[in-house]
Structure formats: C-alpha cells, structure tokens
Design a protein around this motif. Structure first.
Motif, PDB file in Angstrom:
ATOM      1  N   TRP A   1     -11.877  17.994   9.319  1.00 20.84           N
ATOM      2  CA  TRP A   1     -10.556  17.401   9.513  1.00 20.84           C
ATOM      3  C   TRP A   1      -9.530  18.430   9.983  1.00 20.84           C
ATOM      4  O   TRP A   1      -8.723  18.149  10.862  1.00 20.84           O
ATOM      5  CB  TRP A   1     -10.067  16.750   8.218  1.00 20.84           C
TER       6      TRP A   1
ATOM      7  N   GLU B   1      -6.504  13.071  17.483  1.00 19.98           N
ATOM      8  CA  GLU B   1      -7.765  12.684  16.858  1.00 19.98           C
ATOM      9  C   GLU B   1      -7.559  12.205  15.423  1.00 19.98           C
ATOM     10  O   GLU B   1      -8.187  11.230  14.981  1.00 19.98           O
ATOM     11  CB  GLU B   1      -8.736  13.870  16.883  1.00 19.98           C
TER      12      GLU B   1
ATOM     13  N   TYR C   1      -8.350   8.304  14.005  1.00 22.69           N
ATOM     14  CA  TYR C   1      -9.193   7.984  12.851  1.00 22.69           C
ATOM     15  C   TYR C   1      -8.426   7.136  11.835  1.00 22.69           C
ATOM     16  O   TYR C   1      -8.939   6.129  11.331  1.00 22.69           O
ATOM     17  CB  TYR C   1      -9.703   9.259  12.186  1.00 22.69           C
TER      18      TYR C   1
ATOM     19  N   GLU D   1     -18.872   4.831   9.679  1.00 20.74           N
ATOM     20  CA  GLU D   1     -18.583   5.419  10.984  1.00 20.74           C
ATOM     21  C   GLU D   1     -18.831   4.406  12.098  1.00 20.74           C
ATOM     22  O   GLU D   1     -18.017   4.263  13.026  1.00 20.74           O
ATOM     23  CB  GLU D   1     -19.464   6.649  11.173  1.00 20.74           C
TER      24      GLU D   1
ATOM     25  N   TYR E   1     -12.658   2.967  17.654  1.00 15.80           N
ATOM     26  CA  TYR E   1     -12.650   4.411  17.414  1.00 15.80           C
ATOM     27  C   TYR E   1     -13.708   5.079  18.292  1.00 15.80           C
ATOM     28  O   TYR E   1     -14.848   4.623  18.350  1.00 15.80           O
ATOM     29  CB  TYR E   1     -12.927   4.673  15.939  1.00 15.80           C
TER      30      TYR E   1
ATOM     31  N   GLN F   1     -17.272  10.467  12.458  1.00 15.41           N
ATOM     32  CA  GLN F   1     -16.741  10.579  11.100  1.00 15.41           C
ATOM     33  C   GLN F   1     -16.357  12.032  10.803  1.00 15.41           C
ATOM     34  O   GLN F   1     -17.217  12.915  10.820  1.00 15.41           O
ATOM     35  CB  GLN F   1     -17.783  10.111  10.091  1.00 15.41           C
TER      36      GLN F   1
END
Length: 367
Positions: free
Chosen positions: A41, A48, A52, A107, A116, A120
């Motif tokens: 992350w 990005e 998510y 995911e 998306y 993940q």
C-alpha cells in the motif's frame, strides 16, 4: 451467486470430479501469462489508492445476490462466507490456502464487478509494527480512516465511516458501524524479528503455526474491535490488506525452496474456536507459551469481552448456521486434495490448485 444449500450440494457433487485428476497435474493445469502484480500500500500512487478505495465502496453499494445469512451487500457476502468457514479455516492446515483463495475472490470481485484494474494491495505491517496508530493506512483521505471513538468504537473519518454493517460481532446479525480499537502494543508481532523467525522455518507444519500465532495476530489485535473477532473480521476492509500481507509472507517462504514447498501441506482439518482462549486442541490465537495471538504477544488467554472481539456469545455458532463441511480429506490431516469452497464467492479449488500463485490464480508480489 447461489444460496448456501445449493452451493454446498454443488461442492459435494463436484468434489469427486475435482479430485479425479492427479493432484500434481491439477495444480499445474492452467498457464499463467501476464500475472497481476500485488504491491504494498505504501508504494501505491494516490491515484492507485483512490481506485482501490472506490472499488471497495462499489462492493459496499452492490446488493447481495447470494441469499447468504444476514447479507445486504456484496461486501457483506465476503464477511459471511468467512464466518461460515471459521471453524475449519482457522487453527488448521488450510488456514493459509483458504485465506489465499478468499483474498483472490475479493480481488476478482473488485476487478470484474467494480471496474478496478489493479491488484489486491497488501499492508506491509512490519513498517508499522508497534506504531499502527501512525500508519498511512489510516489516512482519512487516501486510507481507511482512523481509530474508533466513543463507547461503540465507531470510526469517524475516512471513506468507510458511514457504512452500516449488518453482520457481527461474530455470528450475530445486527446493524453496527465499522469499529476499531487500535492498540500499538498488540501490533508488535508484526516486527521483523517475528517475521524472520517464521520465514526461517523449513516445513509447513512449522511455518503455518508461526504465522497464525505471530504476524497474523498483529493486524487483528493491532486494529482491534471487529478485526479482533475471528468470525466477522472481514467487516473491516483493512482485513483484506492484512491477509494479503500474510499471503505475501507465505509466497516468500515458498519461493525459498519451491520444489519442496509448493507441495508441502499438513496440519489438522478441524479447528476449535476454544483455541482462541488458549485451548490445548489447536495452535490457535493466544495459545499458552505460543509466540502470541491476535494482539496478545507471548500467548495466554485474551482478556474477556473485548468490544467486537472475543466473547462467549459472539463466538458460539448459532443453530441456524450449519457446521462447515470438510471435503476431500477423509481423516483429520490436511492434504493437497482438500477442497476449498467459498459459498459461490469464487470457483471451488483444491489446496493443490492454490499452492502456486502463478498457477490458476495468476498473480505475483512486487518483492
């Protein structure tokens, strides 16, 4: 999506066909070209991160279509699928394979249903060990919001502050906020020394309990409240980044000796939730003398009645929740033939099929 009863029937009927092919052959029956690359992350761009978060919010708005107990949204469906498998997905050999497939299913839902285009992400918790309260993961704009406040420990900021969850704590079906009770001390089991100790093991029977008792406890205990409940913890979206991190650690361990470790499996098939209180029958959270449970470094039983966490009431499977079925393993030893089923969240898979992330799941990690 299909109902619970139909899905279990399909799982039972399909188990024989799924297991007819030799395990090693079935594990390698699909080519993986152009795998998704999962990233930490803290390495994502702002764009990005927002992408998510927006996709997760999308799942929270999509209505449930499964008929699974207590669900209103697609996001809820993942939470209840986890709850229904709790007794045979924790303190057992399939702990890591089950959660690998579970995170993959989430995911895929983000990608197929909510536009998306990324993979993940995972929370590299070692960076924040002992200081979860200061993690960028809790950013109110490009993160998951901060700590809970007040008697109900409801989060007050961030993109998920207004979500009404219909499930939990535990097996309960009731409306509540996403709650957190962050504890920096409990997050210390994400520290590098603990992680390295696990990565330096040489067999799955050593690696899996090390992960479940140690680093696994950091995310659950460090975030607390709903995340601390082994049944309903996916009610906090941080869950998916936490378990993606554990999957990353497993993939790193496998990569050290792929010839041996992509087929190395074992453990018991049936866990005991009493193990979270230090029961002798499983290597569960807080087992006496263990390396630590979910937020309980050093092992031992957790204090009772933690908000959203461990209470006798919300850890007791009610009569309207059927006992999960062990399929594919005739005894109490987890094998590669063990069938992983997620109540329609994704295609059923044997453990053999998910041992290599570059097989039918087709993803890798950035490091």
């Amino acid at each position: 999506m299909v109902s619970f009863s139909i899905q279990v029937l399909v799982a039972l009927l399909g188990a024989g066909a799924a297991l007819a092919m030799p395990v090693e052959e079935k594990r390698q029956d699909a080519a993986c070209t152009g795998p998704l690359v999962r990233k930490a992350w803290h390495t994502l761009t702002d764009t990005e991160k927002k992408s998510y978060i927006d996709a997760e919010l999308c799942l929270m708005k999509k209505p449930s279509a499964s008929g699974l107990r207590g669900t209103r949204t697609r996001f809820d469906e993942f939470q209840v699928a986890h709850a229904l498998k709790t007794e045979i997905a924790h303190f057992v050999g399939q702990f890591l394979p089950f959660h690998r497939l579970f995170i993959f299913a989430h995911e895929q839902a983000l990608r197929k249903e909510c536009g998306y285009t990324g993979a993940q992400p995972y929370w590299e918790e070692g960076r924040d060990a002992g200081a979860f309260s200061k993690s960028i993961l809790l950013d109110p704009v490009l993160g998951f919001g901060g700590n809970g406040v007040g008697p109900n420990k409801c989060i007050q900021d961030g993109p998920f502050a207004n979500y009404t969850n219909s499930l939990g704590p535990g097996y309960l079906v009731q409306d509540h906020c996403i709650d957190r009770d962050i504890n920096d001390l409990f997050s210390t089991t994400a520290a590098a020394a603990t992680v390295e100790r696990c990565l330096n093991t040489t067999t799955y029977l050593d690696f899996w309990p090390c992960i479940e008792n140690g680093p696994h406890g950091a995310g659950h205990g460090g975030i607390g409240a709903q995340m601390l409940n082994p049944v309903s913890s996916p009610g906090d979206p941080i869950f998916f980044l936490h378990h993606a991190w554990l999957d990353w650690l497993w993939a790193k361990w496998q990569a050290k000796d792929p010839k041996a470790r992509l087929t190395d499996m074992g453990g018991n098939n049936k866990g005991v939730l009493g193990g979270v209180f230090g029961g002798p029958s499983s290597p569960g959270f807080g087992a006496p003398g263990g390396p630590g449970g979910p937020g309980f470094p050093g092992g031992g039983a957790p204090p009772p009645n933690i908000p959203g966490g461990f209470t006798p009431v919300n850890l007791t499977r009610p009569n309207d929740v059927p006992e999960p079925l062990v399929i594919g393993d005739p005894g109490n030893t987890t094998t590669l033939s063990h069938l992983l089923y997620l109540y329609g969240m994704t295609e059923n898979r044997t453990i053999a099929e998910v041992m290599d992330t570059k097989g039918v799941l087709c993803y890798v990690y950035d490091s």
